[in-house]
Design a protein around this motif. Structure first.
Motif, PDB file in Angstrom:
ATOM      1  N   VAL A   4       0.962  -1.028   0.338  1.00 15.81           N
ATOM      2  CA  VAL A   4       0.213   0.303  -0.201  1.00 15.81           C
ATOM      3  C   VAL A   4       0.650   1.473   0.627  1.00 15.81           C
ATOM      4  O   VAL A   4       0.944   2.281  -0.792  1.00 15.81           O
ATOM      5  CB  VAL A   4      -1.588   0.092   1.765  1.00 15.81           C
ATOM      6  CG1 VAL A   4      -1.530   1.440   1.707  1.00 15.81           C
ATOM      7  CG2 VAL A   4      -2.472  -0.986   1.019  1.00 15.81           C
ATOM      8  N   ALA A   5       1.589   1.388   1.068  1.00 14.82           N
ATOM      9  CA  ALA A   5       2.827   2.536   0.922  1.00 14.82           C
ATOM     10  C   ALA A   5       2.863   2.521  -0.460  1.00 14.82           C
ATOM     11  O   ALA A   5       3.552   3.703  -1.054  1.00 14.82           O
ATOM     12  CB  ALA A   5       3.577   2.157   2.615  1.00 14.82           C
ATOM     13  N   MET A   6       3.241   1.332  -0.932  1.00 14.51           N
ATOM     14  CA  MET A   6       4.602   1.471  -2.114  1.00 14.51           C
ATOM     15  C   MET A   6       3.660   2.075  -3.216  1.00 14.51           C
ATOM     16  O   MET A   6       4.324   2.986  -4.139  1.00 14.51           O
ATOM     17  CB  MET A   6       5.343   0.059  -2.518  1.00 14.51           C
ATOM     18  CG  MET A   6       5.676   0.114  -3.853  1.00 14.51           C
ATOM     19  SD  MET A   6       6.383  -1.603  -4.629  1.00 14.51           S
ATOM     20  CE  MET A   6       5.367  -1.406  -5.504  1.00 14.51           C
ATOM     21  N   MET A   7       2.450   1.586  -3.529  1.00 16.80           N
ATOM     22  CA  MET A   7       1.845   2.217  -4.502  1.00 16.80           C
ATOM     23  C   MET A   7       0.975   3.962  -4.399  1.00 16.80           C
ATOM     24  O   MET A   7       1.411   3.927  -5.132  1.00 16.80           O
ATOM     25  CB  MET A   7       0.492   1.313  -4.458  1.00 16.80           C
ATOM     26  CG  MET A   7       0.706   0.063  -4.799  1.00 16.80           C
ATOM     27  SD  MET A   7       0.648  -0.312  -6.961  1.00 16.80           S
ATOM     28  CE  MET A   7       2.390  -0.049  -6.656  1.00 16.80           C
ATOM     29  N   ALA A   8       0.887   4.397  -3.113  1.00 15.83           N
ATOM     30  CA  ALA A   8       0.886   5.545  -2.782  1.00 15.83           C
ATOM     31  C   ALA A   8       2.597   6.477  -3.515  1.00 15.83           C
ATOM     32  O   ALA A   8       1.999   6.949  -4.022  1.00 15.83           O
ATOM     33  CB  ALA A   8       0.432   5.544  -1.344  1.00 15.83           C
ATOM     34  N   GLY A   9       3.541   5.595  -2.550  1.00 18.38           N
ATOM     35  CA  GLY A   9       4.534   6.582  -3.398  1.00 18.38           C
ATOM     36  C   GLY A   9       4.319   6.554  -4.807  1.00 18.38           C
ATOM     37  O   GLY A   9       5.216   7.680  -5.408  1.00 18.38           O
ATOM     38  N   ILE A  10       4.774   5.250  -5.737  1.00 18.59           N
ATOM     39  CA  ILE A  10       4.419   5.726  -6.656  1.00 18.59           C
ATOM     40  C   ILE A  10       3.897   6.665  -7.400  1.00 18.59           C
ATOM     41  O   ILE A  10       4.104   6.912  -8.452  1.00 18.59           O
ATOM     42  CB  ILE A  10       4.240   3.858  -7.477  1.00 18.59           C
ATOM     43  CG1 ILE A  10       5.731   2.930  -7.058  1.00 18.59           C
ATOM     44  CG2 ILE A  10       4.382   3.918  -8.786  1.00 18.59           C
ATOM     45  CD1 ILE A  10       5.770   1.991  -7.373  1.00 18.59           C
ATOM     46  N   PHE A  11       2.610   6.433  -7.399  1.00 15.81           N
ATOM     47  CA  PHE A  11       1.951   7.702  -7.938  1.00 15.81           C
ATOM     48  C   PHE A  11       2.188   8.971  -7.587  1.00 15.81           C
ATOM     49  O   PHE A  11       1.630   9.781  -8.375  1.00 15.81           O
ATOM     50  CB  PHE A  11      -0.223   7.096  -7.685  1.00 15.81           C
ATOM     51  CG  PHE A  11      -0.521   5.626  -8.015  1.00 15.81           C
ATOM     52  CD1 PHE A  11      -1.577   5.767  -9.130  1.00 15.81           C
ATOM     53  CD2 PHE A  11       0.465   4.573  -8.037  1.00 15.81           C
ATOM     54  CE1 PHE A  11      -2.395   4.865  -9.972  1.00 15.81           C
ATOM     55  CE2 PHE A  11      -1.135   3.262  -8.508  1.00 15.81           C
ATOM     56  CZ  PHE A  11      -2.111   3.151  -9.582  1.00 15.81           C
ATOM     57  N   THR A  12       2.252   9.198  -6.486  1.00 12.60           N
ATOM     58  CA  THR A  12       2.517  10.467  -5.954  1.00 12.60           C
ATOM     59  C   THR A  12       3.966  11.349  -6.886  1.00 12.60           C
ATOM     60  O   THR A  12       3.718  11.447  -7.568  1.00 12.60           O
ATOM     61  CB  THR A  12       3.140  10.945  -4.685  1.00 12.60           C
ATOM     62  OG1 THR A  12       1.490  10.205  -3.536  1.00 12.60           O
ATOM     63  CG2 THR A  12       3.514  11.967  -4.313  1.00 12.60           C
TER      64      THR A  12
END
Length: 185
Positions: free
Chosen positions: A111-119
């Motif tokens: 979840v953290a990885m996806m939030a960071g990648i999309f940002t």
């Protein structure tokens, strides 16, 4: 009634290899996304999760919505390079959280990885747009090429120690943090 123009006059695309760090960032974004996401089901199945549980893990992509929405505010607050590096700090933290063979930590990390990648994608995509249609088009091509390469290189990691794949992902993530200063303003 809507008014229409006879034609839309746009400037000719300007292509430049000087934007290679930005293109590399685009490549890295989808590479990391697909590389980790493609390996994840095999790892979770080996940990005993059912197909339904594994499928549910991919709701983590919804974390990209607030991540993308926050990108503009982060850029205004921190500047483009620092906002991108913060986003990739979150990606790196997400990868580190996935190291233990604990499904809950893997989920939180993903979840953290996806939030960071999309940002980071929102920030880099905005930077590519300022370069004009040639730079933006090349950035988009590099982005999708990263996803294609991830699809080609992840299979040898299946059945290996999950640390190998995560180590590759962490190395690529750190490269993105380094290149941010060259690819963004």
């Amino acid at each position: 009634m809507l008014r229409t123009r006879d034609h839309l006059a746009l400037p000719a695309p300007q292509y430049t290899l000087r934007a290679w760090p930005l293109y590399t960032l685009g490549f890295i974004l989808l590479f990391l996304n697909f590389f980790v996401a493609n390996l994840l089901p095999y790892r979770l199945e080996a940990l005993g999760l059912s197909q339904a549980q594994i499928g549910g893990i991919f709701f983590a992509y919804l974390a990209g919505i607030p991540g993308s929405a926050l990108a503009g505010a982060l850029v205004r607050w921190l500047g483009e390079v620092r906002a991108f590096r913060l986003a990739f700090g979150v990606v790196t933290l997400g990868l580190l959280l996935q190291l233990p063979d604990q499904p809950l930590w893997i989920l939180i990390g993903f979840v953290a990885m996806m939030a960071g990648i999309f940002t980071a994608q929102a920030i880099a995509g905005g930077a590519s747009g300022r370069g004009g249609s040639g730079v933006s088009g090349t950035y988009v091509a590099a982005f999708y090429l990263g996803g294609t390469v991830a699809g080609l290189v992840y299979p040898p990691f299946i059945g290996q120690s999950p640390l190998w794949g995560l180590e590759v992902a962490l190395g690529v993530s750190l490269l993105a943090v380094f290149l941010a200063g060259r690819g963004l303003r």
